[in-house]
Scaffold this motif. Structure first.
Motif, PDB file in Angstrom:
ATOM      1  N   VAL A 155      63.237  61.973  78.927  1.00 41.77           N
ATOM      2  CA  VAL A 155      63.182  61.130  77.728  1.00 41.77           C
ATOM      3  C   VAL A 155      64.391  61.492  76.897  1.00 41.77           C
ATOM      4  CG1 VAL A 155      61.946  60.590  75.601  1.00 41.77           C
ATOM      5  CG2 VAL A 155      60.673  60.862  77.733  1.00 41.77           C
ATOM      6  N   MET A 156      65.169  60.475  76.565  1.00 40.76           N
ATOM      7  CA  MET A 156      66.366  60.660  75.760  1.00 40.76           C
ATOM      8  C   MET A 156      66.033  60.360  74.302  1.00 40.76           C
ATOM      9  SD  MET A 156      68.685  61.722  77.696  1.00 40.76           S
ATOM     10  CE  MET A 156      69.330  61.746  79.354  1.00 40.76           C
ATOM     11  N   LEU A 157      66.274  61.358  73.467  1.00 40.20           N
ATOM     12  CA  LEU A 157      66.117  61.213  72.022  1.00 40.20           C
ATOM     13  C   LEU A 157      67.463  60.747  71.473  1.00 40.20           C
ATOM     14  CD1 LEU A 157      64.860  61.689  69.190  1.00 40.20           C
ATOM     15  CD2 LEU A 157      65.557  64.088  69.433  1.00 40.20           C
ATOM     16  N   ASN A 158      67.484  59.549  70.919  1.00 36.54           N
ATOM     17  CA  ASN A 158      68.701  58.967  70.351  1.00 36.54           C
ATOM     18  C   ASN A 158      68.637  59.050  68.834  1.00 36.54           C
ATOM     19  OD1 ASN A 158      70.235  56.876  72.517  1.00 36.54           O
ATOM     20  ND2 ASN A 158      68.158  57.488  73.063  1.00 36.54           N
ATOM     21  N   LEU A 159      69.661  59.614  68.223  1.00 34.40           N
ATOM     22  CA  LEU A 159      69.805  59.679  66.771  1.00 34.40           C
ATOM     23  C   LEU A 159      71.056  58.899  66.400  1.00 34.40           C
ATOM     24  CD1 LEU A 159      69.185  63.512  66.363  1.00 34.40           C
ATOM     25  CD2 LEU A 159      67.532  61.671  65.983  1.00 34.40           C
TER      26      LEU A 159
ATOM     27  N   GLY B 252      64.403  51.247  85.989  1.00 31.31           N
ATOM     28  CA  GLY B 252      63.056  51.795  85.936  1.00 31.31           C
ATOM     29  C   GLY B 252      62.720  52.492  84.634  1.00 31.31           C
ATOM     30  N   GLY B 253      63.589  52.363  83.639  1.00 29.64           N
ATOM     31  CA  GLY B 253      63.368  53.013  82.352  1.00 29.64           C
ATOM     32  C   GLY B 253      62.552  52.161  81.397  1.00 29.64           C
ATOM     33  N   THR B 254      62.152  52.789  80.304  1.00 27.36           N
ATOM     34  CA  THR B 254      61.319  52.128  79.300  1.00 27.36           C
ATOM     35  C   THR B 254      61.724  52.583  77.907  1.00 27.36           C
ATOM     36  OG1 THR B 254      59.441  52.214  80.815  1.00 27.36           O
ATOM     37  CG2 THR B 254      58.936  51.778  78.511  1.00 27.36           C
ATOM     38  N   LEU B 255      61.887  51.645  77.025  1.00 26.21           N
ATOM     39  CA  LEU B 255      62.073  51.960  75.612  1.00 26.21           C
ATOM     40  C   LEU B 255      60.692  52.316  75.070  1.00 26.21           C
ATOM     41  CD1 LEU B 255      64.061  51.983  73.213  1.00 26.21           C
ATOM     42  CD2 LEU B 255      63.503  49.583  72.866  1.00 26.21           C
ATOM     43  N   LEU B 256      60.484  53.588  74.721  1.00 23.94           N
ATOM     44  CA  LEU B 256      59.162  54.058  74.301  1.00 23.94           C
ATOM     45  C   LEU B 256      58.873  53.810  72.832  1.00 23.94           C
ATOM     46  CD1 LEU B 256      59.052  57.557  76.046  1.00 23.94           C
ATOM     47  CD2 LEU B 256      57.960  55.429  76.805  1.00 23.94           C
ATOM     48  N   TRP B 257      59.879  54.053  71.994  1.00 28.61           N
ATOM     49  CA  TRP B 257      59.632  54.005  70.555  1.00 28.61           C
ATOM     50  C   TRP B 257      60.965  53.920  69.825  1.00 28.61           C
ATOM     51  CZ3 TRP B 257      60.968  56.793  66.228  1.00 28.61           C
ATOM     52  CH2 TRP B 257      60.157  56.620  65.094  1.00 28.61           C
ATOM     53  N   THR B 258      60.999  53.149  68.753  1.00 31.31           N
ATOM     54  CA  THR B 258      62.150  53.125  67.848  1.00 31.31           C
ATOM     55  C   THR B 258      61.636  53.106  66.420  1.00 31.31           C
ATOM     56  OG1 THR B 258      62.339  50.709  67.702  1.00 31.31           O
ATOM     57  CG2 THR B 258      63.568  51.798  69.474  1.00 31.31           C
ATOM     58  N   GLY B 259      62.446  53.576  65.506  1.00 32.03           N
ATOM     59  CA  GLY B 259      62.061  53.526  64.103  1.00 32.03           C
ATOM     60  C   GLY B 259      63.175  53.992  63.191  1.00 32.03           C
ATOM     61  N   GLU B 260      63.020  53.660  61.929  1.00 34.65           N
ATOM     62  CA  GLU B 260      63.978  54.092  60.913  1.00 34.65           C
ATOM     63  C   GLU B 260      63.748  55.556  60.582  1.00 34.65           C
ATOM     64  OE1 GLU B 260      64.542  51.665  57.386  1.00 34.65           O
ATOM     65  OE2 GLU B 260      63.499  50.030  58.431  1.00 34.65           O
ATOM     66  N   ALA B 261      64.834  56.284  60.426  1.00 30.46           N
ATOM     67  CA  ALA B 261      64.756  57.672  59.964  1.00 30.46           C
ATOM     68  C   ALA B 261      64.683  57.603  58.437  1.00 30.46           C
ATOM     69  CB  ALA B 261      65.979  58.456  60.420  1.00 30.46           C
ATOM     70  N   LYS B 262      63.585  58.047  57.867  1.00 30.42           N
ATOM     71  CA  LYS B 262      63.346  57.866  56.430  1.00 30.42           C
ATOM     72  C   LYS B 262      63.815  59.027  55.565  1.00 30.42           C
ATOM     73  CE  LYS B 262      61.287  53.853  56.258  1.00 30.42           C
ATOM     74  NZ  LYS B 262      61.821  52.762  55.498  1.00 30.42           N
ATOM     75  N   ALA B 263      63.533  60.259  55.969  1.00 29.34           N
ATOM     76  CA  ALA B 263      63.878  61.410  55.135  1.00 29.34           C
ATOM     77  C   ALA B 263      63.797  62.675  55.966  1.00 29.34           C
ATOM     78  CB  ALA B 263      62.922  61.531  53.941  1.00 29.34           C
ATOM     79  N   ILE B 264      64.594  63.671  55.601  1.00 30.92           N
ATOM     80  CA  ILE B 264      64.491  64.984  56.226  1.00 30.92           C
ATOM     81  C   ILE B 264      63.240  65.653  55.656  1.00 30.92           C
ATOM     82  CG2 ILE B 264      65.565  67.255  56.511  1.00 30.92           C
ATOM     83  CD1 ILE B 264      67.027  64.954  57.915  1.00 30.92           C
ATOM     84  N   ALA B 265      62.303  65.970  56.528  1.00 31.94           N
ATOM     85  CA  ALA B 265      61.060  66.604  56.090  1.00 31.94           C
ATOM     86  C   ALA B 265      61.156  68.127  56.149  1.00 31.94           C
ATOM     87  CB  ALA B 265      59.893  66.126  56.955  1.00 31.94           C
TER      88      ALA B 265
ATOM     89  N   ASP C 109      72.350  68.495  55.221  1.00 34.13           N
ATOM     90  CA  ASP C 109      73.735  68.191  55.572  1.00 34.13           C
ATOM     91  C   ASP C 109      73.853  67.854  57.050  1.00 34.13           C
ATOM     92  OD1 ASP C 109      74.486  68.645  52.969  1.00 34.13           O
ATOM     93  OD2 ASP C 109      75.238  70.680  53.354  1.00 34.13           O
ATOM     94  N   GLY C 110      74.457  66.707  57.337  1.00 36.84           N
ATOM     95  CA  GLY C 110      74.680  66.293  58.716  1.00 36.84           C
ATOM     96  C   GLY C 110      73.480  65.674  59.393  1.00 36.84           C
ATOM     97  N   ASN C 111      72.368  65.560  58.704  1.00 36.43           N
ATOM     98  CA  ASN C 111      71.149  65.018  59.306  1.00 36.43           C
ATOM     99  C   ASN C 111      70.671  63.742  58.623  1.00 36.43           C
ATOM    100  OD1 ASN C 111      70.533  66.795  61.469  1.00 36.43           O
ATOM    101  ND2 ASN C 111      70.060  68.378  59.972  1.00 36.43           N
ATOM    102  N   ASP C 112      71.583  62.972  58.111  1.00 40.31           N
ATOM    103  CA  ASP C 112      71.203  61.719  57.452  1.00 40.31           C
ATOM    104  C   ASP C 112      71.273  60.563  58.455  1.00 40.31           C
ATOM    105  OD1 ASP C 112      73.949  62.128  57.549  1.00 40.31           O
ATOM    106  OD2 ASP C 112      74.353  61.011  55.721  1.00 40.31           O
ATOM    107  N   TRP C 113      70.321  60.573  59.396  1.00 43.63           N
ATOM    108  CA  TRP C 113      70.257  59.560  60.444  1.00 43.63           C
ATOM    109  C   TRP C 113      69.637  58.280  59.906  1.00 43.63           C
ATOM    110  CZ3 TRP C 113      73.264  61.056  64.096  1.00 43.63           C
ATOM    111  CH2 TRP C 113      73.402  62.415  64.368  1.00 43.63           C
ATOM    112  N   ASP C 114      70.026  57.155  60.489  1.00 44.56           N
ATOM    113  CA  ASP C 114      69.469  55.854  60.114  1.00 44.56           C
ATOM    114  C   ASP C 114      68.356  55.401  61.042  1.00 44.56           C
ATOM    115  OD1 ASP C 114      71.292  55.388  57.956  1.00 44.56           O
ATOM    116  OD2 ASP C 114      72.827  54.801  59.407  1.00 44.56           O
ATOM    117  N   PHE C 115      68.461  55.748  62.322  1.00 43.13           N
ATOM    118  CA  PHE C 115      67.568  55.162  63.314  1.00 43.13           C
ATOM    119  C   PHE C 115      67.340  56.157  64.447  1.00 43.13           C
ATOM    120  CE2 PHE C 115      66.408  51.735  66.417  1.00 43.13           C
ATOM    121  CZ  PHE C 115      65.487  51.062  65.627  1.00 43.13           C
ATOM    122  N   VAL C 116      66.152  56.104  65.029  1.00 46.65           N
ATOM    123  CA  VAL C 116      65.762  56.990  66.123  1.00 46.65           C
ATOM    124  C   VAL C 116      65.168  56.140  67.244  1.00 46.65           C
ATOM    125  CG1 VAL C 116      64.240  58.908  66.773  1.00 46.65           C
ATOM    126  CG2 VAL C 116      65.234  58.833  64.470  1.00 46.65           C
ATOM    127  N   ALA C 117      65.498  56.509  68.482  1.00 45.46           N
ATOM    128  CA  ALA C 117      64.902  55.820  69.632  1.00 45.46           C
ATOM    129  C   ALA C 117      64.562  56.848  70.704  1.00 45.46           C
ATOM    130  CB  ALA C 117      65.860  54.779  70.202  1.00 45.46           C
TER     131      ALA C 117
END
Length: 133
Positions: A21-25, A58-71, A76-84
């Motif tokens: 599973v590839m985590l895309n930021l 044979g791959g599948t897009l499992l989940w996507t969403g907006e990155a809302k806030a660093i919890a 610094d350097g972690n202000d992502w917009d989107f995750v897949a």
């Protein structure tokens, strides 16, 4: 993704036949570099091309969403917009797509135009509530 950006050496050390599973930021440009809308618009063009490429391998897009806030963790350097999260039946399938001429010619220009930064992290399953085929 330009082949020279792939961490081939790091990926070579992984099992090429194991599912991954590839985590895309992603962080988007305000305006796409090609001048055709926003960075998000360019990313949507990229997605329209890559999702069929993922499925063809044979791959599948499992989940996507907006990155809302660093919890937790550094801001610094972690202000992502989107995750897949994208499942591939094998690392080899991922590499086949990313190094294909079609990806380089048709998809990657939109990714580069839209993304100010795009990090992909290869993960192996330790636990999952969901069974991926």
């Amino acid at each position: 993704m330009a082949v020279n950006m792939l961490n081939i050496a790091g990926l070579d050390g992984l099992d090429q036949h194991a599912p991954v599973v590839m985590l895309n930021l992603m962080r988007f440009h305000d305006r796409s570099r090609d001048g055709d809308g926003s960075g998000w618009d360019a990313y949507l063009r990229y997605s329209a091309i890559t999702v069929p490429m993922i499925k063809a391998r044979g791959g599948t897009l499992l989940w996507t969403g907006e990155a809302k806030a660093i919890a937790l963790g550094p801001h610094d350097g972690n202000d992502w917009d989107f995750v897949a999260l994208v499942h591939y039946p094998s690392l080899a399938a991922f590499l086949d797509m990313m190094t294909s001429e079609d990806y380089e010619r048709e998809a990657d220009p939109h990714r580069v135009s839209g993304c100010a930064e795009h990090v992909i992290i290869a993960t192996s399953e330790a636990y999952s509530k969901f069974k991926v085929k």
